[in-house]
Write an enzyme that holds these catalytic residues in place. Structure first.
Site, PDB file in Angstrom:
ATOM      1  CE  LYS A  40      -0.406  -0.565   5.288  1.00 53.82           C
ATOM      2  NZ  LYS A  40      -1.571  -0.181   5.887  1.00 53.82           N
ATOM      3  NE  ARG A 142      -6.292   0.205  11.716  1.00 52.14           N
ATOM      4  CZ  ARG A 142      -4.958  -0.031  11.266  1.00 52.14           C
ATOM      5  NH1 ARG A 142      -4.162   1.146  11.376  1.00 52.14           N
ATOM      6  NH2 ARG A 142      -4.538  -0.916  11.243  1.00 52.14           N
ATOM      7  CE1 TYR A 264      13.962  32.108   5.403  1.00 49.03           C
ATOM      8  CE2 TYR A 264      13.200  29.611   5.202  1.00 49.03           C
ATOM      9  CZ  TYR A 264      13.797  30.894   4.566  1.00 49.03           C
ATOM     10  OH  TYR A 264      12.438  31.508   3.239  1.00 49.03           O
ATOM     11  CG  MET A 312      10.062  23.873  -0.233  1.00 49.72           C
ATOM     12  SD  MET A 312       8.951  24.962  -1.336  1.00 49.72           S
ATOM     13  CE  MET A 312       7.821  25.353   0.195  1.00 49.72           C
TER      14      MET A 312
END
Length: 370
Positions: A40, A142, A264, A312
């Site tokens: 998956k 679940r 940053y 990023m």
């Protein structure tokens, strides 16, 4: 210049190691137990087509995915190679999907009475009973039949008319913790439930469950993580090989003075005169922002720490302790490799290896071995 040379980072997937991991898992099983493969989420981020194809070559005849579209894509991919495995869909059937399941010969895992009822209607209208796995909840809360639905099925067996139940299954909640008492509690509950149901094959173990012992194997195991190189049991080491290598290209280096800030937010300040390397990958490539000031890479056997925040498209490493000749622009830093496994990166990022793998970005140049 080819795509690998243009790319900021190169992801290598060793399909031979992946096949060896699958073979190792099979070797741990009780006699007669079938080893499937969970593919998956694009084979845990590594690529459904090459991974499933290699596993089929290694002898895998049963695959699990989460979604119907994944199953259809897998069926089409393998049929092109004249491979016709059994394919199961964990997430059950949505209303109206019955015809597609039948058309592509996909077997659903039925997770509720309503799904059983819909599949029963489809089966009764088909020439032969339609195969399915019925999932029983034994503690995950679940998917799967809860205790009330189980009672209903036991008291009303005609609900499953038209269904050929291949297995009853459940899913372990804490298998990666060998000593967790819930493992035995779930297994014992599963055995009690099986005694109330019509005779059929059974399935309980995921990757970690395989290593809990043969009592957990039953007729079919469903490994995923361990196939892809993740250690299944916490604080234990098994003969699971590292399947991927990720290396990032250095695009610039610079020497900065003591007390220089990096990135940053100026969250890192150098404690000495330092040499820094800026590498062309970042959170836009699935490299976790939480690795800022905590993660690392390797140049050869030398650990190079991440300094500052992850951007990023960029990440900065302190390469002060590496000879200049080994780390100029155009050379590579191992982000995931022999000295820094997926599980190691996950620990540094405060997450799990599954998330590291499934987050691997589309901008990497991908190279498949085997």
């Amino acid at each position: 210049m080819d795509s690998a040379e243009r790319a900021g980072a190169v992801l290598t997937v060793d399909l031979n190691v992946l096949a060896e991991n699958y073979a190792y898992l099979k070797s741990q099983l009780a006699d007669g137990c079938v080893c499937s493969a969970v593919v998956k989420s694009d084979a845990y981020g590594l690529g459904m087509a090459p991974v499933a194809g290699r596993l089929a070559e290694a002898g895998c005849e049963v695959f699990f995915v989460a979604l119907l579209d994944e199953a259809i894509g897998l069926r089409s991919t393998l049929e092109e190679r004249d491979i016709y495995p059994k394919i199961y869909v964990f997430n059950g059937i949505s209303e109206g999907s019955e015809n597609d399941l039948g058309r592509y010969k996909i077997t659903p895992v039925l997770n509720s009475i309503s799904e059983i009822e819909r599949w029963s209607i489809f089966g009764k209208n088909s020439s032969d009973p339609c195969e399915a796995i019925i999932n029983i909840d034994t503690g995950m809360s679940r998917l799967g039949l809860d205790s009330n639905e189980l009672d209903f099925l036991v008291e009303n067996p005609e609900t499953a008319t038209g269904i050929a139940v291949s297995h009853f299954m459940s899913h372990l909640a804490c298998a990666d913790e060998r000593s967790d008492k819930m493992n035995q509690e779930q297994r014992q509950l599963f055995d009690k439930i099986r005694q109330r149901l019509p005779r059929a094959r059974s399935s309980l173990a995921n990757s970690a469950g395989i290593f809990l012992g043969s009592d957990f194997h039953y007729d079919l195991v469903r490994p995923g993580a361990a196939i892809y190189g993740l250690q299944p049991i916490k604080n234990e080491s098994n003969n699971i090989g590292q399947v991927i290598n990720l290396k990032g290209k250095i695009i610039q280096t610079r020497v900065v003075d003591t007390n220089s800030t990096v990135g940053y937010g100026a969250t890192y300040k150098t404690a000495r005169k330092s040499r820094l390397a800026t590498v062309a990958l970042g959170y836009g490539d699935g490299y976790f922002r939480t690795l800022g000031n905590s993660g690392c890479g390797y140049i050869g056997t030398t650990r190079v720490p991440i300094v500052g925040r992850i951007s990023m498209d960029l990440v900065t490493f302190d390469i002060t302790d590496v000879p200049d000749a080994q780390c100029g622009p155009g050379t590579y830093i191992d982000i995931i490799g022999p000295n820094n496994s997926v599980d190691d990166v996950a620990t540094d990022a405060g997450t799990i290896g599954y998330e590291i793998l499934t987050a691997l970005g589309a901008r990497y140049s991908r190279n498949y071995i085997g």
